[in-house]
Design a protein around this motif. Structure first.
Motif, PDB file in Angstrom:
ATOM      1  N   ASN A 145       0.845  -1.189   0.000  1.00  0.00           N
ATOM      2  CA  ASN A 145       0.000   0.000   0.000  1.00  0.00           C
ATOM      3  C   ASN A 145       0.881   1.240   0.000  1.00  0.00           C
ATOM      4  O   ASN A 145       2.059   1.178   0.335  1.00  0.00           O
ATOM      5  N   LYS A 146       0.302   2.354  -0.386  1.00  0.00           N
ATOM      6  CA  LYS A 146       0.967   3.631  -0.198  1.00  0.00           C
ATOM      7  C   LYS A 146       0.935   3.977   1.288  1.00  0.00           C
ATOM      8  O   LYS A 146      -0.051   3.705   1.985  1.00  0.00           O
ATOM      9  N   ALA A 158      -4.002  -3.523  -4.106  1.00  0.00           N
ATOM     10  CA  ALA A 158      -2.575  -3.257  -4.289  1.00  0.00           C
ATOM     11  C   ALA A 158      -2.299  -2.677  -5.670  1.00  0.00           C
ATOM     12  O   ALA A 158      -1.504  -1.742  -5.820  1.00  0.00           O
ATOM     13  N   VAL A 159      -2.960  -3.226  -6.702  1.00  0.00           N
ATOM     14  CA  VAL A 159      -2.784  -2.714  -8.064  1.00  0.00           C
ATOM     15  C   VAL A 159      -3.203  -1.251  -8.136  1.00  0.00           C
ATOM     16  O   VAL A 159      -2.508  -0.417  -8.742  1.00  0.00           O
ATOM     17  N   ASP A 160      -4.321  -0.917  -7.506  1.00  0.00           N
ATOM     18  CA  ASP A 160      -4.821   0.457  -7.533  1.00  0.00           C
ATOM     19  C   ASP A 160      -3.824   1.430  -6.905  1.00  0.00           C
ATOM     20  O   ASP A 160      -3.664   2.563  -7.375  1.00  0.00           O
ATOM     21  N   MET A 161      -3.148   0.994  -5.840  1.00  0.00           N
ATOM     22  CA  MET A 161      -2.236   1.897  -5.137  1.00  0.00           C
ATOM     23  C   MET A 161      -0.832   1.940  -5.736  1.00  0.00           C
ATOM     24  O   MET A 161      -0.196   2.996  -5.773  1.00  0.00           O
ATOM     25  N   LEU A 162      -0.330   0.802  -6.205  1.00  0.00           N
ATOM     26  CA  LEU A 162       1.083   0.718  -6.596  1.00  0.00           C
ATOM     27  C   LEU A 162       1.297   0.702  -8.103  1.00  0.00           C
ATOM     28  O   LEU A 162       2.399   0.998  -8.570  1.00  0.00           O
ATOM     29  N   GLY A 163       0.284   0.324  -8.874  1.00  0.00           N
ATOM     30  CA  GLY A 163       0.340   0.430 -10.327  1.00  0.00           C
ATOM     31  C   GLY A 163       1.559  -0.212 -10.953  1.00  0.00           C
ATOM     32  O   GLY A 163       1.975  -1.315 -10.593  1.00  0.00           O
ATOM     33  N   ASP A 164       2.186   0.506 -11.894  1.00  0.00           N
ATOM     34  CA  ASP A 164       3.302  -0.034 -12.660  1.00  0.00           C
ATOM     35  C   ASP A 164       4.637   0.038 -11.926  1.00  0.00           C
ATOM     36  O   ASP A 164       5.665  -0.337 -12.503  1.00  0.00           O
ATOM     37  N   SER A 165       4.648   0.517 -10.692  1.00  0.00           N
ATOM     38  CA  SER A 165       5.892   0.464  -9.914  1.00  0.00           C
ATOM     39  C   SER A 165       6.235  -0.974  -9.533  1.00  0.00           C
ATOM     40  O   SER A 165       7.360  -1.265  -9.138  1.00  0.00           O
TER      41      SER A 165
END
Length: 231
Positions: A145-146, A158-165
Motif C-alpha cells: 500500500n501507499k 494493491a494494483v490500484d495503489m502501486l500500479g506499474d511500480s
C-alpha cells in the motif's frame, strides 16, 4: 499494465513462481499474498531494489522494511544471535504473524535503510509465500500500500495503489487474517545488560499470548496501569 497472475489456478502457479523469481532477480518489485496482508517484495540483498520498494510506498530510509524468511535456519544466518527466549517465540508463533527485531549479522552486505544495526524477521504462514522464499531467498517485504493508506487485503487494492511500480502481481485471493503482524524488539535480550522485549506494534499476536511465552521478560503495557513487573 503489469501482469496479475492467479496463484490459486494450478495452471498459472508455476508460471507465476517463475515470473516472480525472474522479477526479483532483475531487482524489480512484486506483490505477493501472505497470511497477514498483501506485501510488496524486493531482493533483500539489492540496495537498489529496496530503495525502489521504499519509493513505491512513499517511504524514506527511516522506515526500513522487514525481511521475510523461509524458516528459522535462514533467520539464524541473518542475525547476530538468537537468544533462548526468541527460540521459544519462534517455536510458538512461526510460521505466523510475529515479526522479531534482532541485531543483524554484521558480516552481511545489504542496505535496508536506517536499521541501526538491526533486522526485523518473520516467517509467514502462507504456502505460496514460503515456496517463493525457498526459491528466491530472504525478501524485503512491506505491506502493499501507499504509506498512510490501508494495507491491501486483495490484489486489486494493491494494483490500484502501486500500479506499474510493481513488475508482477500474484493473486492469492482474500488474505486469511487481514491483520498485520505484531512486531517485537528483542534486541535487549542480546548482550550482558538484558532488557525486556518491547512491543513495537500490536497485531496478529496478542500481548497475552506473548506473555505466556516470555513472562516478566515482556515489557509492561504502558496503556495498562494494572500491568506491572511485580507486586
Amino acid at each position: 499494465m503489469s501482469p496479475v497472475l492467479d496463484c490459486r489456478d494450478a495452471d498459472q502457479l508455476l508460471p507465476a513462481l517463475r515470473r516472480a523469481r525472474q522479477a526479483i532477480g532483475r531487482g524489480e518489485l512484486i506483490v505477493m499474498p501472505t497470511d497477514t496482508v498483501y506485501g510488496v517484495a524486493a531482493d533483500a540483498f539489492s540496495a537498489a531494489a529496496v530503495a525502489r520498494l521504499l519509493a513505491a510506498k512513499g517511504r524514506g530510509r527511516q522506515s526500513p522494511p522487514p525481511v521475510l524468511v523461509s524458516g528459522p535456519a535462514t533467520m539464524r544466518a541473518l542475525v547476530a544471535e538468537v537468544p533462548a527466549e526468541v527460540d521459544r517465540l519462534v517455536e510458538r508463533f512461526w510460521p505466523g504473524g510475529l515479526t522479531i527485531v534482532l541485531p543483524a549479522q554484521p558480516s552481511l552486505t545489504w542496505d535496508l535503510g536506517e536499521t541501526h544495526g538491526t533486522v526485523a524477521v518473520r516467517m509467514p504462514d502462507d504456502r505460496f509465500a514460503l515456496e517463493l522464499l525457498e526459491e528466491c531467498g530472504p525478501l524485503a517485504v512491506s505491506s502493499a500500500n501507499k504509506t498512510g493508506r490501508p494495507a491491501a487485503l486483495q490484489v486489486d487494492a494493491a494494483v490500484d495503489m502501486l500500479g506499474d511500480s510493481v513488475a508482477v502481481y500474484l493473486d492469492g485471493g482474500l488474505v486469511s487474517t487481514g491483520v498485520s503482524s505484531t512486531i517485537v524488539d528483542a534486541t535487549g535480550l542480546v548482550g550482558d545488560e538484558r532488557r525486556p522485549v518491547a512491543v513495537l506494534r500490536e497485531g496478529a499476536v496478542s500481548r497475552a499470548e506473548l506473555r505466556e511465552v516470555l513472562g516478566d521478560l515482556l515489557e509492561p503495557d504502558p496503556a495498562d496501569p494494572d500491568e506491572d513487573d511485580d507486586a
